[in-house]
Design an enzyme around this catalytic site. Structure first.
Site, PDB file in Angstrom:
ATOM      1  N   HIS A 154       0.707  -1.396  -0.198  1.00  0.00           N
ATOM      2  CA  HIS A 154       0.220   0.593  -0.165  1.00  0.00           C
ATOM      3  C   HIS A 154       1.014   1.600   0.081  1.00  0.00           C
ATOM      4  O   HIS A 154       0.556   1.813  -0.775  1.00  0.00           O
ATOM      5  CB  HIS A 154      -1.028   0.058   1.561  1.00  0.00           C
ATOM      6  CG  HIS A 154      -1.609   1.146   0.887  1.00  0.00           C
ATOM      7  ND1 HIS A 154      -2.489   1.187   2.247  1.00  0.00           N
ATOM      8  CD2 HIS A 154      -2.325   1.719   0.399  1.00  0.00           C
ATOM      9  CE1 HIS A 154      -3.955   2.343   2.363  1.00  0.00           C
ATOM     10  NE2 HIS A 154      -3.176   2.829   0.780  1.00  0.00           N
TER      11      HIS A 154
ATOM     12  N   ASN B 263      -7.238  -0.922  -0.929  1.00  0.00           N
ATOM     13  CA  ASN B 263      -7.188   0.345   0.012  1.00  0.00           C
ATOM     14  C   ASN B 263      -8.573   0.073   1.242  1.00  0.00           C
ATOM     15  O   ASN B 263      -9.436  -0.207   1.527  1.00  0.00           O
ATOM     16  CB  ASN B 263      -6.345   1.719  -0.553  1.00  0.00           C
ATOM     17  CG  ASN B 263      -7.372   2.443   0.740  1.00  0.00           C
ATOM     18  OD1 ASN B 263      -6.816   2.952   1.402  1.00  0.00           O
ATOM     19  ND2 ASN B 263      -8.282   3.101   0.655  1.00  0.00           N
TER      20      ASN B 263
ATOM     21  N   HIS C  75       2.068   4.883  -2.830  1.00  0.00           N
ATOM     22  CA  HIS C  75       1.816   6.386  -2.254  1.00  0.00           C
ATOM     23  C   HIS C  75       2.816   7.319  -2.773  1.00  0.00           C
ATOM     24  O   HIS C  75       3.813   8.011  -3.228  1.00  0.00           O
ATOM     25  CB  HIS C  75       1.315   6.549  -1.021  1.00  0.00           C
ATOM     26  CG  HIS C  75       0.456   6.483  -0.600  1.00  0.00           C
ATOM     27  ND1 HIS C  75      -1.000   7.583   0.035  1.00  0.00           N
ATOM     28  CD2 HIS C  75      -1.304   5.873  -0.686  1.00  0.00           C
ATOM     29  CE1 HIS C  75      -1.643   7.501  -0.143  1.00  0.00           C
ATOM     30  NE2 HIS C  75      -1.995   5.398   0.007  1.00  0.00           N
TER      31      HIS C  75
ATOM     32  N   HIS D 205      -4.070   0.552  -6.082  1.00  0.00           N
ATOM     33  CA  HIS D 205      -4.545   1.538  -5.371  1.00  0.00           C
ATOM     34  C   HIS D 205      -5.905   1.514  -4.558  1.00  0.00           C
ATOM     35  O   HIS D 205      -6.149   0.885  -2.979  1.00  0.00           O
ATOM     36  CB  HIS D 205      -4.480   3.308  -5.529  1.00  0.00           C
ATOM     37  CG  HIS D 205      -4.709   3.239  -3.825  1.00  0.00           C
ATOM     38  ND1 HIS D 205      -5.581   3.898  -3.774  1.00  0.00           N
ATOM     39  CD2 HIS D 205      -3.718   3.892  -3.146  1.00  0.00           C
ATOM     40  CE1 HIS D 205      -6.086   4.453  -2.682  1.00  0.00           C
ATOM     41  NE2 HIS D 205      -4.452   4.673  -2.061  1.00  0.00           N
TER      42      HIS D 205
ATOM     43  N   ILE E 192      -6.613   8.959  -1.055  1.00  0.00           N
ATOM     44  CA  ILE E 192      -6.930   9.246   0.665  1.00  0.00           C
ATOM     45  C   ILE E 192      -5.805   7.945   1.132  1.00  0.00           C
ATOM     46  O   ILE E 192      -5.240   7.118   0.352  1.00  0.00           O
ATOM     47  CB  ILE E 192      -7.801   8.160   1.202  1.00  0.00           C
ATOM     48  CG1 ILE E 192      -8.372   7.397   2.673  1.00  0.00           C
ATOM     49  CG2 ILE E 192      -8.547   6.959   0.270  1.00  0.00           C
ATOM     50  CD1 ILE E 192      -8.482   9.282   3.870  1.00  0.00           C
TER      51      ILE E 192
END
Length: 860
Positions: A517, A712, A522, A708, A860
């Site tokens: 993740h 998530n 990110h 993603h 997010i």
């Protein structure tokens, strides 16, 4: 075949114009509409904002830029409220000489005391011809910025096809965005630059809060982040998260949320979205966390007494009582405008916390071996499992101790050689990368193993776990102490097997959060965003293609550095990896390859697919009932088709890629600066062909959107129920003859509960999964873009085709989920696999925990 010659300025702009036949006139009028989103507590700009328009067809020889109009001022503002957002539409009118030509850009000067968000602008002239500007940017007072704000129309040009009146504007805008690499950034600075992860520790607070700098060293390589110019550590007295965890009596989590962090203004969350995020955090904390913080001061309350007691956390109505107290404290901690947005969000949406899906249909499903295997294919971390190529498994520290006799009784009549030959043995490997860190990890009540878990692919395509090996460092270097556990259906062996699965789940939880993740989405994407802003003009077609896929990511990452991944942050307090979490992340960045994040390449590497030149994706799944792989390949193919269609409009041959100075600068900066610790790797694509550009863009869009989303938005469903996916374990598995073994025999379930994190850590993990699983109410999903986002009709038509492809995929996903032949589509917990369901119907437009929908970006 279209000509490769640059179009004239007038021809170039005609793509953005919807016109009736023109005629000669001596003067013409330009009428403009400018849409501003008004923040709560702040007034609109009104006549304090002036506009000047640049011509895209007529050059002013005295400036080297397009001819510039006189000033017009925003006035006649009309307010409108929609979905809780107030917009003001302002009008302008300018009488122009006929030799002015066609508008291509405008500058706006804000003399108002407040910044404002300019959403869109349109200019109408010459019998209803319209030019669109998709602005979506903050405009700060010129007293702060010392410069006017420039916007280009929605017409895209490759650098060597830019109309000459706009060439100098294009170059100077990029130069201003790069800055000079010095100074501390102010909130109004639109400057993009790189830095190390040197802001995670708080050495001023003591040695235990010192963290290594990530990036720039062979020991700790890492992607770069956005530079703020702020001091790496702080000596202020503001309450930080680490203070709260050490003494929960000091307050509630909202007091620890420090949102004061710099990102360039265009990367910031909207006030509405930031307010929703804070509101979600406050309400989740009020419901789950605060009662548990209070319970820490009761005798013998650090553990759960039963599984029902954990379940009761979700059904309690206590949050309604506490929210008011939290709100009063929050009022002192955030700006007034954001606080008003929070109150509004709270009134709009009274939170209802549903039971996690893992226990909603079947409270005991999580204990099943089939469900354990199902989650490796269709859970929230379906990208780690791989087909085993050699038995016994080997690693850096030697061979596994798993024997043939450990697994053959569970191979449905096959021997190990037959099963291996048929590619039916799989491994979930959390061994080699953890082993060197275990001595650091296993302190302060944390009990962790390195693990290898073997699975057998049954005839119905379900994965059956057949052996778990748990290892610890031995007293001698390179010597391990290992235990092998085998599945059992009853008695002591069955209870030990459940404990072993819990330790594997804890390993997988940490890998999911830190690597799959955080690192693989990110962190690795942020350098691409920075390079795009610095090297690709907003006029560049690739900038326009990628822009929606970068929305909010830099701000979310900056908040993560403040709240999640920092010293004393939530991940350090919930994951078994604790204080070495980010150090471990840097260790696994050494293995990262951008090219292997392409889904087909990833599936081939893990031997979950075979090469198939007749397949549109180039691969064929090893077995069809792999939900992440099946749905993912459909999404991948749709994205790649869209990217191919898009690029074909602007790049007619490879030479146009090679001669594109902005694309070449972009790619070099990504490799040599953004991912400079990886610049010597030979796997980077050579940016010399259209096909390589398409592959790189497809991979990047896949990572930011579908990849993603798959990692998530299912966290609440699976990870919010701690017995299913504990984030750490507080006990090792006892051995016969040990004191704890007798405790285990007396009550295996109690031992399991005592092995879970303490109540406060457990509920902190629940809050984390609840907040991260939320879609915002203004989320923009894959296949969605603002109207008139680009002026090119051919591109618009091909984008509509992309949207239609996504709708077809939604139907296919629904059909697969309804097919009883595909047992992995639901598992024993009856959770349909919707994490790669695009949600083009906007059913999630109100936000919340929906368990489906692919946002365009890592938002997010």
């Amino acid at each position: 075949m279209e000509s490769h010659k640059p179009r004239s300025g007038i021809q170039a702009c005609m793509g953005t114009i919807h016109s009736k036949p023109t005629h000669s006139i001596r003067k013409y009028v330009i009428r403009g509409k400018f849409v501003v989103l008004q923040s709560r507590g702040k007034s609109g700009p009104g006549k304090s904002a002036s506009i000047q328009i640049y011509s895209s067809t007529v050059l002013d020889p005295s400036t080297g830029r397009g001819k510039l109009s006189k000033k017009a001022y925003l006035k006649y503002g009309k307010s409108k409220k929609h979905s809780g957002t107030k917009t003001i539409t302002y009008q302008i009118k300018l009488r122009m000489d006929p030799e002015f030509g066609i508008p291509g850009a405008f500058v706006i000067v804000n003399q108002h005391k407040h910044e404002f968000f300019l959403e869109t602008a349109t200019l109408e002239f010459l019998d209803n011809q319209i030019i669109h500007f998709d602005c979506r940017s903050w405009v700060y007072p010129i007293q702060k910025t010392k410069s006017e704000r420039l916007f280009f129309s929605n017409t895209s040009y490759l650098p060597n096809q830019t109309p000459s009146p706009l060439e100098e504007l294009r170059k100077s805008e990029l130069i201003s965005l790069r800055g000079d690499g010095t100074g501390e950034r102010n909130e109004w600075d639109r400057i993009y630059d790189y830095d190390y992860y040197n802001d995670l520790g708080r050495p001023d607070k003591g040695p235990k809060h010192t963290r290594p700098i990530l990036g720039g060293s062979e020991k700790h390589p890492y992607p770069r982040r956005g530079r703020t110019g702020h001091s790496p550590s702080s000596t202020d007295v503001q309450l930080h998260l680490s203070d709260l965890w050490e003494d929960p009596s000091r307050g509630c989590p909202p007091e620890a949320f420090n949102f004061d962090v710099y990102v360039p203004p265009d990367e910031r969350l909207s006030p509405k979205k930031l307010a929703e995020f804070i509101s979600n955090s406050v309400q989740a904390s009020a419901h789950f966390l605060i009662p548990e913080a209070k319970s820490l001061f009761k005798q013998d309350s650090n553990t759960f007494k039963s599984f029902d007691e954990i379940r009761d956390i979700f059904t309690s109505k206590r949050n309604q009582v506490i929210r008011g107290k939290v709100t009063e404290k929050l009022k002192k901690l955030v700006p007034a405008g954001i606080f008003e947005e929070i109150i509004h969000a709270s009134k709009e949406d009274s939170k209802n916390f549903p039971l996690p899906q893992i226990i909603a249909e079947n409270q005991l499903a999580w204990r099943d071996d089939e469900e354990f295997g199902h989650q490796m294919l269709a859970g929230i971390n379906p990208t780690r499992i791989r087909c085993l190529q050699r038995f016994p498994p080997e690693g850096k520290h030697g061979q596994s101790t798993i024997k043939v006799s450990d697994i053959e009784p569970n191979l449905d009549g096959l021997n190990i050689f037959q099963a291996m030959y048929q590619w039916r043995i799989f491994i979930l490997d959390h061994h080699d990368y953890l082993m060197p860190f275990l001595d650091k990890i296993n302190t302060k009540g944390v009990c962790a193993y390195a693990s290898r878990t073997l699975f057998f692919l049954r005839n119905d395509a379900t994965l059956k776990p057949v052996a778990i090996e748990l290892s610890l460092p031995g007293p001698l270097k390179d010597k391990e102490i290992s235990r092998v556990f085998r599945p059992a259906s009853e008695g002591t062996e069955a209870a030990l097997w459940q404990l072993a699965k819990a330790h594997v789940a804890a390993n997988d939880s940490a890998y999911h959060q830190l690597i799959s993740h955080w690192l693989h989405t990110h962190a690795v994407v942020e350098p691409f965003i920075i390079a795009t802003r610095r090297q690709l003009s907003v006029m560049h077609p690739i900038h326009r293609l990628l822009d929606p896929h970068f929305k909010d990511t830099m701000h979310v990452n900056a908040l993560a550095r403040k709240i999640l991944i920092n010293s004393g942050g939530i991940l350090e307090k919930t994951l078994f990896t604790g204080e070495i979490s980010m150090e471990l992340s840097a260790e696994l960045y050494k293995e990262w390859r951008f090219d292997e994040q392409a889904l087909p390449a990833d599936l081939l590497k893990r031997r979950l697919a075979l090469e198939d030149p007749d397949s549109p994706t180039g691969v064929q799944l090893l077995f069809e009932d792999y939900p992440y792989g099946a749905d993912g390949l459909d999404i991948w193919h749709a994205i790649k088709t869209w990217v191919t269609d898009y690029c074909s409009v602007f790049y007619k041959d490879d030479n146009l890629v090679r001669s594109d100075i902005e694309i070449q600068g972009w790619w070099l900066e990504i490799k040599n600066v953004g991912h400079t610790d990886k610049q010597s790797e030979t796997w980077w694509y050579e940016m010399t062909t259209v096909s390589n550009l398409i592959e790189a863009l497809t991979t990047l869009i896949w990572i930011t959107s579908a990849f993603h989303a798959s990692l998530n938005f299912g966290q609440y469903a699976y990870a919010s129920y701690p017995p299913n996916r504990p984030m750490l374990c507080r006990k090792f598995i006892p051995k016969e003859g040990e004191k704890e073994y007798a405790e285990f025999l007396m009550d295996p379930d109690k031992y399991y509960l005592n092995m879970l994190p303490e109540r406060f850590q457990t509920t902190l993990g629940i809050v984390l999964t609840e907040v991260l699983s939320q879609h915002s109410s203004d989320e923009v999903y894959l296949g969605q873009r603002p109207l008139q986002w680009i002026d090119n009709k051919e591109v618009q038509q091909r984008f509509e085709k992309f949207n239609e492809d996504l709708k077809e995929i939604e139907n296919k996903i629904s059909e697969r989920n309804a097919n009883p032949m595909f047992r992995n589509r639901r598992g024993n917990a009856k959770i349909p696999y919707n994490l790669l369901h695009p949600d083009t119907s906007n059913s999630g437009s109100k936000g919340g925990i929906t368990g489906k929908g692919i946002p365009n970006s890592i938002s997010i």
